[in-house]
Design a protein around this motif. Sequence first.
Motif, mmCIF file in Angstrom:
data_model
loop_
_atom_site.group_PDB
_atom_site.id
_atom_site.type_symbol
_atom_site.label_atom_id
_atom_site.label_comp_id
_atom_site.label_asym_id
_atom_site.label_seq_id
_atom_site.Cartn_x
_atom_site.Cartn_y
_atom_site.Cartn_z
ATOM 1 N N LEU A 119 1.204 1.658 -4.079
ATOM 2 C CA LEU A 119 -0.088 2.300 -4.301
ATOM 3 C C LEU A 119 -0.161 3.705 -3.725
ATOM 4 O O LEU A 119 -1.211 4.331 -3.765
ATOM 5 C CB LEU A 119 -1.208 1.436 -3.701
ATOM 6 N N THR A 145 0.825 -1.208 0.000
ATOM 7 C CA THR A 145 0.000 0.000 0.000
ATOM 8 C C THR A 145 0.857 1.255 0.000
ATOM 9 O O THR A 145 0.594 2.192 -0.754
ATOM 10 C CB THR A 145 -0.929 0.003 1.232
ATOM 11 N N VAL A 171 -7.637 -0.273 -3.962
ATOM 12 C CA VAL A 171 -7.430 -1.327 -4.957
ATOM 13 C C VAL A 171 -7.428 -2.686 -4.273
ATOM 14 O O VAL A 171 -8.062 -3.642 -4.742
ATOM 15 C CB VAL A 171 -6.104 -1.092 -5.717
ATOM 16 N N ASP A 203 -2.947 4.396 -0.953
ATOM 17 C CA ASP A 203 -4.361 4.181 -1.267
ATOM 18 C C ASP A 203 -4.627 2.689 -1.354
ATOM 19 O O ASP A 203 -4.217 2.025 -2.307
ATOM 20 C CB ASP A 203 -4.712 4.865 -2.591
ATOM 21 N N ASP A 204 -5.318 2.116 -0.361
ATOM 22 C CA ASP A 204 -5.573 0.674 -0.366
ATOM 23 C C ASP A 204 -6.948 0.312 -0.927
ATOM 24 O O ASP A 204 -7.421 -0.796 -0.736
ATOM 25 C CB ASP A 204 -5.393 0.095 1.039
#
Length: 131
Positions: free
Chosen positions: A76, A72, A82, A79-80
Amino acid sequence: MILLVAALVILGPERLPGAVRWTTRSLRQVRDYASGATSQLKQELGPEFDELRKPLAELNELRNMSPRAAVTKHLLGGDDSVLRGLESAVPDKQQLFGTSSGMPGGSGSSSPSLSKPLGHNERPPIDFDAT
């Protein structure tokens, strides 16, 4: 609660209030000494104090790092959403395998070969899908 009852039994009701006052005063002094030592180190070391604390903060951050948190954070950008979307798209183990253990032929399976123990010199069954 247990400590309070033990203190009441050991010290008695007449000495307990004095012991509580002494304990709180001592804890307050220790806290003041610790904050004073920290502020004195900050004043004496100046910007080097922050450089000294940075590796410790990074080490503490690594202590709390899990594989999910690493993905994360680094891949990312924090932003988790996904990963949460993937979790909701993948069926759970019960739906996928039909067993409570999540494995084919596990404890929730109705396979007769696993319900009895193996005999002497009997070979275990081979799961060709798993090998």
